[in-house]
Design an enzyme around this catalytic site. Structure first.
Site, PDB file in Angstrom:
ATOM      1  N   LYS A   1       0.809  -1.227   0.000  1.00 12.54           N
ATOM      2  CA  LYS A   1       0.000   0.000   0.000  1.00 12.54           C
ATOM      3  C   LYS A   1       0.844   1.280   0.000  1.00 12.54           C
ATOM      4  O   LYS A   1       0.347   2.348  -0.332  1.00 12.54           O
ATOM      5  CB  LYS A   1      -0.980   0.001   1.177  1.00 12.54           C
ATOM      6  CG  LYS A   1      -2.100  -1.025   0.967  1.00 12.54           C
ATOM      7  CD  LYS A   1      -3.124  -0.991   2.061  1.00 12.54           C
ATOM      8  CE  LYS A   1      -4.211  -2.023   1.869  1.00 12.54           C
ATOM      9  NZ  LYS A   1      -5.246  -1.618   0.922  1.00 12.54           N
TER      10      LYS A   1
ATOM     11  N   ASP B   1     -17.064 -11.751  -1.990  1.00 14.60           N
ATOM     12  CA  ASP B   1     -17.833 -10.728  -2.716  1.00 14.60           C
ATOM     13  C   ASP B   1     -17.312 -10.494  -4.134  1.00 14.60           C
ATOM     14  O   ASP B   1     -18.096 -10.293  -5.061  1.00 14.60           O
ATOM     15  CB  ASP B   1     -17.849  -9.403  -1.931  1.00 14.60           C
ATOM     16  CG  ASP B   1     -16.446  -8.924  -1.596  1.00 14.60           C
ATOM     17  OD1 ASP B   1     -15.725  -9.671  -0.921  1.00 14.60           O
ATOM     18  OD2 ASP B   1     -16.073  -7.821  -2.018  1.00 14.60           O
TER      19      ASP B   1
ATOM     20  N   ASN C   1      -3.307  -1.080   7.160  1.00 10.68           N
ATOM     21  CA  ASN C   1      -2.140  -0.870   6.318  1.00 10.68           C
ATOM     22  C   ASN C   1      -2.172   0.445   5.547  1.00 10.68           C
ATOM     23  O   ASN C   1      -1.156   1.118   5.414  1.00 10.68           O
ATOM     24  CB  ASN C   1      -1.969  -2.039   5.338  1.00 10.68           C
ATOM     25  CG  ASN C   1      -1.368  -3.260   6.017  1.00 10.68           C
ATOM     26  OD1 ASN C   1      -0.850  -3.167   7.121  1.00 10.68           O
ATOM     27  ND2 ASN C   1      -1.440  -4.400   5.376  1.00 10.68           N
TER      28      ASN C   1
ATOM     29  N   THR D   1      -7.644  10.019   5.052  1.00 14.17           N
ATOM     30  CA  THR D   1      -8.127   8.717   4.610  1.00 14.17           C
ATOM     31  C   THR D   1      -8.817   8.030   5.773  1.00 14.17           C
ATOM     32  O   THR D   1      -8.665   8.441   6.928  1.00 14.17           O
ATOM     33  CB  THR D   1      -6.992   7.834   4.058  1.00 14.17           C
ATOM     34  OG1 THR D   1      -7.579   6.703   3.390  1.00 14.17           O
ATOM     35  CG2 THR D   1      -6.063   7.322   5.160  1.00 14.17           C
TER      36      THR D   1
ATOM     37  N   SER E   1      -8.376   0.915   8.714  1.00 14.93           N
ATOM     38  CA  SER E   1      -8.121   0.305  10.028  1.00 14.93           C
ATOM     39  C   SER E   1      -6.694  -0.196  10.137  1.00 14.93           C
ATOM     40  O   SER E   1      -6.284  -0.705  11.159  1.00 14.93           O
ATOM     41  CB  SER E   1      -9.087  -0.863  10.247  1.00 14.93           C
ATOM     42  OG  SER E   1      -8.901  -1.800   9.208  1.00 14.93           O
TER      43      SER E   1
ATOM     44  N   ASP F   1       3.588 -17.341 -16.472  1.00 15.62           N
ATOM     45  CA  ASP F   1       2.320 -17.763 -17.097  1.00 15.62           C
ATOM     46  C   ASP F   1       1.121 -17.131 -16.399  1.00 15.62           C
ATOM     47  O   ASP F   1       0.102 -16.843 -17.024  1.00 15.62           O
ATOM     48  CB  ASP F   1       2.186 -19.293 -17.025  1.00 15.62           C
ATOM     49  CG  ASP F   1       3.296 -19.997 -17.788  1.00 15.62           C
ATOM     50  OD1 ASP F   1       3.417 -19.740 -18.998  1.00 15.62           O
ATOM     51  OD2 ASP F   1       4.051 -20.789 -17.180  1.00 15.62           O
TER      52      ASP F   1
ATOM     53  N   GLY G   1      -9.227  -7.889  -1.863  1.00 15.03           N
ATOM     54  CA  GLY G   1      -9.973  -7.307  -0.749  1.00 15.03           C
ATOM     55  C   GLY G   1     -10.794  -6.158  -1.307  1.00 15.03           C
ATOM     56  O   GLY G   1     -11.860  -6.336  -1.884  1.00 15.03           O
TER      57      GLY G   1
END
Length: 311
Positions: A50, A207, A77, A72, A75, A169, A176
């Protein structure tokens, strides 16, 4: 979006990031039945990929915008990444953190001189508090995963991996909020050589897998996974990139994540967080698909609470 923009992004952030090593393990290759190249973003400044997106987002602001600082909500990183990047670039950072964020991550933010504003641990509270600070200070809002500059910064990890190993390959990354997999997919599209991108996700928070099936951004009803960095959902900036350039998403069980994490700790002697182990767990789960291929894996970060290991 074009290739030159990614090259410029990489040049811009180079002074603020580490070029992380690519490590291999003969033993893990034997277990997986393929050749695996691990891009070690757990060795990145502040311990995760990050830093790349945070640095690029701040460096993309005008001088005037930088004077008002950045804000920002995160919670973990990204909170630390924005704090450190802002400190290095000379910009004030306001960090909205849920009150239940880990003490280790709060301390990390403080170490890098980020100003923490605590809020209730709901997505609504985070957004409300960040908006309030933005109005009061005129700070520029940085999104942890759903912002173009952040995605382009994240892409530089896979760009470096492909410079070191041009004939991969497949490259796998955890999914996330979608910022890393989207950046990885762009890098592979522009710099890969017949290389595919595959995402990896826990069954407990699948999700992104469901979003690709339905064609719209899906949410999770539970967050019951050891991979705490993967509990967020996709955004409108990264989802179209994922739809276009990501081949598929492999889902893995909790035991598979823990087992893969343990293998990397024991065999490679490096610290990775649970979210990091998800792509390697996917390779071990789908051995037939990866048999005898050259596989790149982005080890996304190593910010783990060692007093709460899952094994």
């Amino acid at each position: 979006m074009n290739k030159e923009l990614l090259i410029r992004t990489h040049q811009r952030i180079k002074p603020f990031i580490h070029r992380t090593p690519v490590l291999t393990s003969q033993l893990l290759d034997d277990i997986a039945g393929c050749k695996v190249f691990f891009k070690c973003e757990n060795f990145q400044k502040m311990g995760a990929f990050k830093m790349r997106g945070a640095a690029n987002a701040i460096l993309s602001l005008s001088d005037e915008e930088r004077q008002n600082g950045v804000v920002t909500h995160s919670s973990g990183n990204f909170a630390q990444a924005v704090s450190l990047a802002a400190k290095k670039i000379g910009v004030k950072a306001y960090i909205v953190m849920p009150e239940n964020a880990s003490l280790a991550k709060k301390n990390g933010v403080k170490t890098y001189d980020g100003e923490i504003i605590e809020c209730e641990s709901t997505a609504e509270a985070r957004e409300f508090t960040a908006n309030k600070i933005q109005k009061e200070t005129k700070a520029s809002f940085l999104h942890p995963s759903n912002q173009d500059e952040v995605i382009y910064g994240n892409a530089t990890a896979a760009m470096e991996l492909l410079q070191d190993q041009p004939d991969l390959d497949v490259i796998l990354a955890p999914v996330g909020g979608g910022g890393l997999i989207a950046g990885t997919a762009l890098a592979v599209h522009y710099f890969g050589n017949h290389c595919k991108v595959i995402g990896a996700e826990p069954f407990e928070v699948d999700d992104a897998y469901r979003s690709l099936q339905s064609g719209k951004i899906e949410r999770n009803t539970t967050t019951n996974t050891v991979a705490d960095g993967l509990r967020t959902y996709l955004g409108d900036r990264n989802f179209p990139i994922i739809q276009k350039y990501v081949d598929r998403i492999i889902r893995v069980e909790e035991e598979e994540i823990i087992s893969a994490m343990k293998l990397i700790w024991e065999r490679m002697k490096i610290i990775i967080e649970p979210s990091c182990a998800v792509p390697f767990a996917a390779v071990l789960r789908e051995k037939e698909e990866f048999k005898s291929k050259k596989i790149g894996i982005i080890l996304s970060g190593g910010n783990v609470d060692v007093s709460k290991l899952p094994f």
